[in-house]
Design a protein around this motif. Structure first.
Motif, PDB file in Angstrom:
ATOM      1  N   GLN A  79      13.452 -22.157  -4.885  1.00 56.03           N
ATOM      2  CA  GLN A  79      12.354 -22.216  -5.870  1.00 56.03           C
ATOM      3  C   GLN A  79      11.341 -21.098  -5.619  1.00 56.03           C
ATOM      4  N   ALA A  80      11.068 -20.834  -4.347  1.00 57.26           N
ATOM      5  CA  ALA A  80      10.078 -19.804  -4.023  1.00 57.26           C
ATOM      6  C   ALA A  80      10.564 -18.432  -4.470  1.00 57.26           C
ATOM      7  N   LEU A  81      11.839 -18.156  -4.244  1.00 52.92           N
ATOM      8  CA  LEU A  81      12.377 -16.847  -4.650  1.00 52.92           C
ATOM      9  C   LEU A  81      12.320 -16.690  -6.165  1.00 52.92           C
ATOM     10  N   GLU A  82      12.677 -17.764  -6.869  1.00 51.18           N
ATOM     11  CA  GLU A  82      12.672 -17.672  -8.340  1.00 51.18           C
ATOM     12  C   GLU A  82      11.251 -17.468  -8.854  1.00 51.18           C
ATOM     13  N   ALA A  83      10.314 -18.222  -8.311  1.00 54.73           N
ATOM     14  CA  ALA A  83       8.921 -18.091  -8.770  1.00 54.73           C
ATOM     15  C   ALA A  83       8.371 -16.703  -8.448  1.00 54.73           C
ATOM     16  N   ALA A  84       8.711 -16.213  -7.286  1.00 59.09           N
ATOM     17  CA  ALA A  84       8.189 -14.901  -6.883  1.00 59.09           C
ATOM     18  C   ALA A  84       8.771 -13.801  -7.756  1.00 59.09           C
ATOM     19  N   GLN A  85      10.052 -13.955  -8.091  1.00 62.56           N
ATOM     20  CA  GLN A  85      10.672 -12.903  -8.906  1.00 62.56           C
ATOM     21  C   GLN A  85      10.109 -12.894 -10.332  1.00 62.56           C
ATOM     22  N   ARG A  86       9.746 -14.070 -10.839  1.00 62.77           N
ATOM     23  CA  ARG A  86       9.209 -14.161 -12.211  1.00 62.77           C
ATOM     24  C   ARG A  86       7.780 -13.621 -12.304  1.00 62.77           C
ATOM     25  N   ALA A  87       7.050 -13.668 -11.207  1.00 60.39           N
ATOM     26  CA  ALA A  87       5.616 -13.330 -11.259  1.00 60.39           C
ATOM     27  C   ALA A  87       5.420 -11.845 -11.555  1.00 60.39           C
ATOM     28  N   PRO A  88       4.384 -11.515 -12.336  1.00 63.37           N
ATOM     29  CA  PRO A  88       4.119 -10.103 -12.634  1.00 63.37           C
ATOM     30  C   PRO A  88       3.769  -9.327 -11.365  1.00 63.37           C
ATOM     31  N   LYS A  89       3.958  -8.017 -11.469  1.00 61.44           N
ATOM     32  CA  LYS A  89       3.605  -7.133 -10.357  1.00 61.44           C
ATOM     33  C   LYS A  89       2.089  -6.889 -10.356  1.00 61.44           C
ATOM     34  N   PRO A  90       1.556  -6.329  -9.253  1.00 61.37           N
ATOM     35  CA  PRO A  90       0.102  -6.087  -9.204  1.00 61.37           C
ATOM     36  C   PRO A  90      -0.316  -5.064 -10.260  1.00 61.37           C
ATOM     37  N   PRO A  91      -1.524  -5.224 -10.810  1.00 62.63           N
ATOM     38  CA  PRO A  91      -1.989  -4.275 -11.819  1.00 62.63           C
ATOM     39  C   PRO A  91      -2.245  -2.881 -11.237  1.00 62.63           C
ATOM     40  N   LEU A  92      -2.150  -1.900 -12.118  1.00 69.61           N
ATOM     41  CA  LEU A  92      -2.238  -0.489 -11.723  1.00 69.61           C
ATOM     42  C   LEU A  92      -3.519  -0.181 -10.942  1.00 69.61           C
ATOM     43  N   SER A  93      -4.626  -0.746 -11.374  1.00 72.52           N
ATOM     44  CA  SER A  93      -5.909  -0.369 -10.775  1.00 72.52           C
ATOM     45  C   SER A  93      -6.004  -0.751  -9.298  1.00 72.52           C
ATOM     46  N   THR A  94      -5.209  -1.782  -8.881  1.00 76.65           N
ATOM     47  CA  THR A  94      -5.320  -2.218  -7.482  1.00 76.65           C
ATOM     48  C   THR A  94      -4.816  -1.162  -6.509  1.00 76.65           C
ATOM     49  N   MET A  95      -4.036  -0.206  -7.038  1.00 76.81           N
ATOM     50  CA  MET A  95      -3.507   0.841  -6.167  1.00 76.81           C
ATOM     51  C   MET A  95      -4.630   1.595  -5.455  1.00 76.81           C
ATOM     52  N   PHE A  96      -5.777   1.682  -6.099  1.00 81.37           N
ATOM     53  CA  PHE A  96      -6.866   2.498  -5.555  1.00 81.37           C
ATOM     54  C   PHE A  96      -7.822   1.678  -4.680  1.00 81.37           C
ATOM     55  N   GLU A  97      -7.616   0.380  -4.649  1.00 74.77           N
ATOM     56  CA  GLU A  97      -8.539  -0.476  -3.897  1.00 74.77           C
ATOM     57  C   GLU A  97      -8.211  -0.492  -2.404  1.00 74.77           C
ATOM     58  N   ASP A  98      -9.233  -0.732  -1.605  1.00 73.44           N
ATOM     59  CA  ASP A  98      -9.087  -0.989  -0.162  1.00 73.44           C
ATOM     60  C   ASP A  98      -8.687   0.231   0.655  1.00 73.44           C
ATOM     61  N   VAL A  99      -8.665   1.419   0.034  1.00 70.06           N
ATOM     62  CA  VAL A  99      -8.473   2.613   0.864  1.00 70.06           C
ATOM     63  C   VAL A  99      -9.676   2.719   1.803  1.00 70.06           C
ATOM     64  N   TYR A 100     -10.850   2.392   1.242  1.00 71.89           N
ATOM     65  CA  TYR A 100     -12.078   2.314   2.021  1.00 71.89           C
ATOM     66  C   TYR A 100     -12.737   0.966   1.730  1.00 71.89           C
ATOM     67  N   ALA A 101     -13.677   0.603   2.575  1.00 71.99           N
ATOM     68  CA  ALA A 101     -14.370  -0.666   2.370  1.00 71.99           C
ATOM     69  C   ALA A 101     -15.108  -0.662   1.023  1.00 71.99           C
ATOM     70  N   ARG A 102     -15.667   0.487   0.656  1.00 74.13           N
ATOM     71  CA  ARG A 102     -16.257   0.658  -0.676  1.00 74.13           C
ATOM     72  C   ARG A 102     -15.587   1.856  -1.314  1.00 74.13           C
ATOM     73  N   MET A 103     -15.199   1.727  -2.586  1.00 74.16           N
ATOM     74  CA  MET A 103     -14.444   2.810  -3.214  1.00 74.16           C
ATOM     75  C   MET A 103     -15.329   4.054  -3.374  1.00 74.16           C
ATOM     76  N   PRO A 104     -14.926   5.177  -2.789  1.00 76.09           N
ATOM     77  CA  PRO A 104     -15.744   6.394  -2.929  1.00 76.09           C
ATOM     78  C   PRO A 104     -15.557   7.017  -4.317  1.00 76.09           C
ATOM     79  N   PRO A 105     -16.496   7.891  -4.701  1.00 79.42           N
ATOM     80  CA  PRO A 105     -16.469   8.449  -6.055  1.00 79.42           C
ATOM     81  C   PRO A 105     -15.154   9.136  -6.412  1.00 79.42           C
ATOM     82  N   HIS A 106     -14.535   9.827  -5.453  1.00 79.56           N
ATOM     83  CA  HIS A 106     -13.317  10.558  -5.844  1.00 79.56           C
ATOM     84  C   HIS A 106     -12.182   9.600  -6.212  1.00 79.56           C
ATOM     85  N   LEU A 107     -12.143   8.432  -5.592  1.00 78.25           N
ATOM     86  CA  LEU A 107     -11.099   7.468  -5.968  1.00 78.25           C
ATOM     87  C   LEU A 107     -11.473   6.738  -7.265  1.00 78.25           C
TER      88      LEU A 107
END
Lengths: 448, 362
Positions: A395-423
């Motif tokens: 059940q866990a595998l099926e639910a995980a496979q059905r779930a959407p992938k992370p949104p595009l904007s999250t790619m830029f998060e958490d590089v730093y504790a606070r997102m710097p202007p260039h990111l």
């Protein structure tokens, strides 16, 4: 200057060494991490300038003989391997049991082993079906993960390698969380950043996995030093394989742990194989445990397939680490029953007979037999536990496979504790581009 | 391109360059501050104040305690804060770097001193693969507030393995912040900001500047003075050309600007202060004003900090440029020991002057 140092060191070693693991065959070099390794045994006559050399690192006796040690000159008997349950699952008479296993804990440990085995089998198959990119099983080493995990306190902090998924499971990481992580979906606590089986959870005090081997060992020492400074009453637990112990970071970690007096438990899983390199090509000397006393670290070799022995060894190691504010090294002797990873076929480089012999000593079966002998487990419970685990994993595998992938904007998060202007600018540019050209973004990447 | 031109035209400049290098000093800086402070004291006071302010700050490295630092930057701190917070370590860069990273994961704020950044190469995996990435890989669950600091760049007479700049290496890594102080104000403000920052910060100091005194404003002596990471500083305003530099080369650019003024060229000097994040806006604003830009660094040209400044100038203000941007850099060779060759391998003030004059058709 030198004389002052030597005098200070002698002063610190006055009196006997702290008692090593009571009831266990612990090989305590200088278990208190801040003591020099060459302390004079108390049975020797008091030191004088004639029969001893005092130096900034300690005090050593003189000898007129030329006695070589190590290598081909003096092959030493290997450190023995502590066990409490034999290969067939029978209780070893008169075994040292400083920490008897309560029934409830033992059953929880076994149930977690069953779940771990089920996850390994079905996740491995899912990877082979192409559902995600990579997987590594821990079969043959379940007892090392679960036995040690059960002996740690939840506030202890774990720095593991990549084959200790049993530890985070025992701490409460759900099978669903594991599936989300392997699929890298939007529910994944790590935001789809890490490759499969690189689990982590701050809540469970389990650091996410660092792929370059052995880097986690100095981290654990640093965390343990922080615990020592802040008197938290916890330990860090660092896991690694015998292959990783060839890395420079292993040496750095053990030497620093000893000199800092850091309350850290090093758990080496000596599973015999580093991908295709057998342990016999990985080192000379007495394995990983043989190195511990040379670093001034209390050391114990333990049967990594004996769940109760690993539990007792770890619980005792934790007591030593906390009481003495010093590191402890465990070498858990086991066998990697599966392939290194889904990128590997170990039948190409190791004998089928060797694999069969080790599977006959399967650590889960050994522990099950012991539980049955205690009257704490039976076949009906086993069947029910395995069926429930299988349903949960599927059940866990099926639910995980059905779930959407992370949104595009999250790619830029958490590089730093606070997102710097260039990111911020780069994220805004990407989102504006995708908004203007919807076809540019693959359909499986939510845009936001 | 610029280098090749320098190689062709540089011989004459090199003959006089050492004199200018020797003459560089704080006396060239015209400010109205009354107090003078060495870079060494600035760094030392910054750590002292931050250790007093926050119990979780501690220092580790080779020779930082009893010996008070190979360059005496940690002078007096062992006596003040004790051996648990000022920690001499065994000689394993990868070891104490990794231990610093782990202690930062656990909530402390370690300052890891490299005797020089040359030796940080033995620990670069811990910096790049662990310190820089753990926050991202843990999805923001774990921060790594560690400072890596020490002498970077060319020293004097210590050749290939002790005399090189790693600014471009570290500034290319997402997750790291990189700062390079020039004067006493930078040193205090940037180091204090680095210690307070939640992310791993690489502080690239310069051995030759440690003993230099600079005027420092009263405000910069305040115990809560910090310099924002990611912001450049205009050291001298000008209208004809922008000279962009960091660390010791800021002093060279200020000297070059004085010489250029005598020739009727008004040069603006931009002290980057931070290399990651780099202040694109400040670089672009200056270039839009002067229409010309020259970068100056001691490091190697290929993939250097100057290459990034060229890219920023072209990406942000191509149409404002009146001349191709140019780089003045160290020669692309390991640092030689012989004094004449060492000087020839490093940017000199005359190189900057010659580059600007050619750019201005003077």
């Amino acid at each position: 200057m030198l004389a002052r140092c030597a005098a200070a060191l002698r002063g610190r070693t006055a009196g006997s060494l702290p008692a090593a693991a009571r009831g266990l065959a612990a090989s305590a070099g200088a278990a208190g991490g801040e003591q020099p390794p060459a302390a004079a045994p108390t049975s020797q006559p008091s030191s004088s300038q004639e029969d001893r050399m005092d130096f900034p690192g300690g005090s050593v006796p003189f000898t007129a003989g030329m006695d070589w040690h190590g290598g081909a000159f003096a092959p030493r008997a290997p450190l023995p391997c502590y066990r409490t349950i034999d290969a067939a699952g029978r209780e070893v008479p008169d075994a040292a049991i400083p920490h008897p296993l309560p029934r409830e804990t033992a059953v929880r440990m076994y149930e977690t082993m069953v779940r771990l085995q089920t996850v390994d089998v079905l996740f491995y198959e899912a990877q082979r079906q192409g559902r995600f990119s990579f997987y590594m099983t821990s079969s043959g080493e379940e007892a090392t993960a679960i036995g040690s995990a059960a002996a740690l306190h939840p506030d202890d902090v774990v720095f593991s390698q990549y084959r200790e998924q049993g530890v985070i499971m025992y701490r409460g990481f759900s099978i669903q969380n594991m599936a989300h992580q392997c699929f890298g979906n939007m529910h994944e606590q790590g935001k789809g950043r890490q490759m499969p089986i690189h689990y982590g959870s701050r809540e469970l005090n389990f650091h996410t996995i660092s792929s370059p081997l052995a880097t986690q060992l100095p981290h654990a020492v640093g965390a343990a030093y922080a615990m020592k400074l802040e008197q938290r009453g916890t330990v860090a637990a660092a896991y690694f394989g015998e292959g990783a112990a060839s890395e420079g970071d292993f040496h750095a970690a053990l030497n620093f742990a000893a000199t800092l007096g850091a309350p850290v438990i090093f758990v080496c899983r000596n599973n015999g194989w580093a991908i295709s390199t057998p342990a016999s090509d990985q080192y000379r000397g007495d394995g990983i445990a043989g190195r511990g006393p040379a670093y001034g670290i209390a050391t114990l070799r333990v049967d990594g397939g004996d769940t109760r022995a690993v539990y007792n060894a770890t619980a005792e190691a934790r007591r030593i680490a906390l009481e003495q504010q010093a590191p402890v090294l465990l070498e858990a002797m086991s066998y990697r029953s599966g392939h290194h990873s889904t990128s590997d076929d170990s039948s190409r480089y190791r004998a089928a007979e060797e694999m069969r012999a080790w599977r006959a000593r399967d650590p889960v079966s050994r522990f099950q037999r012991w539980l049955v002998d205690q009257g704490w487990w039976d076949d009906a419970a086993d069947t029910a536990a395995r069926q429930a685990a299988r349903r949960e994993v599927i059940q866990a595998l099926e639910a995980a496979q059905r779930a959407p992938k992370p949104p595009l904007s999250t790619m830029f998060e958490d590089v730093y504790a606070r997102m710097p202007p260039h990111l911020e600018a780069q994220r805004a540019e990407v989102l504006a581009h995708v908004a203007a050209h919807p076809d540019a973004c693959p359909a499986d990447i939510p845009v936001k | 391109m610029a280098l090749r031109r320098l190689a062709l035209s540089g011989a004459a400049a090199l003959r006089t360059s050492q004199g200018h290098a020797a003459a560089l000093g704080p006396q060239l800086l015209r400010t109205y501050a009354s107090t003078q402070m060495t870079v060494r004291d600035a760094l030392n006071s910054a750590m002292d104040e931050e250790m007093a302010r926050d119990d979780s700050v501690f220092i580790m490295g080779e020779e930082v305690a009893e010996y008070q630092g190979a360059y005496k930057i940690t002078r007096g701190l062992l006596q003040k804060y004790g051996p648990k917070r000022v920690k001499d370590t065994p000689i394993t860069e990868a070891g104490f770097t990794g231990i610093g990273v782990g202690a930062a994961f656990a909530g402390l704020r370690p300052i890891v001193e490299f005797m020089t950044f040359n030796f940080s190469m033995q620990a670069i995996d811990q910096i790049v693969n662990s310190a820089a990435k753990h926050h991202y890989m843990s999805a923001g669950q774990v921060t790594c507030p560690v400072v890596f600091r020490g002498a970077n760049g060319a020293a004097a007479g210590v050749a290939a393995q002790h005399s090189q700049c790693f600014a471009a290496w570290y500034a290319s890594v997402p997750g790291l912040k990189v700062v390079a102080p020039y004067d006493a104000e930078d040193s205090r403000g940037l180091l204090k900001a680095a210690i307070r920052d939640p992310d791993p910060v690489v502080v690239l100091e310069n051995e030759i500047l440690y003993g230099e005194s600079f005027p420092i404003d009263e405000a910069a002596l305040d115990k809560d003075f910090t310099v924002p990471i990611g912001k450049a500083k205009v050291m001298r305003s000008g209208s004809d050309v922008t000279l962009v530099a960091f660390g010791k080369m800021v002093g060279y650019c200020l000297k070059a600007a004085e010489l250029l003024e005598q020739e009727g060229v008004s040069a603006e000097v931009l002290n980057l202060r931070s290399l990651k994040p780099i202040d694109r806006d400040a670089i672009a604003a200056s270039v839009r004003k002067t229409h010309r830009v020259v970068s100056v660094e001691e490091g190697w040209p290929q993939h250097g900090v100057g290459s990034e400044i060229m890219a920023i100038a072209i990406e942000e203000c191509f149409d404002d440029l009146d001349a191709p941007p140019e780089r003045v850099t160290g020669a692309e060779v390991p640092m030689p020991y012989a004094q004449n060759l060492e000087a020839a391998a490093l940017p000199q003030v005359d190189h900057v002057v010659a580059t600007v004059k050619r750019m201005m058709n003077k």
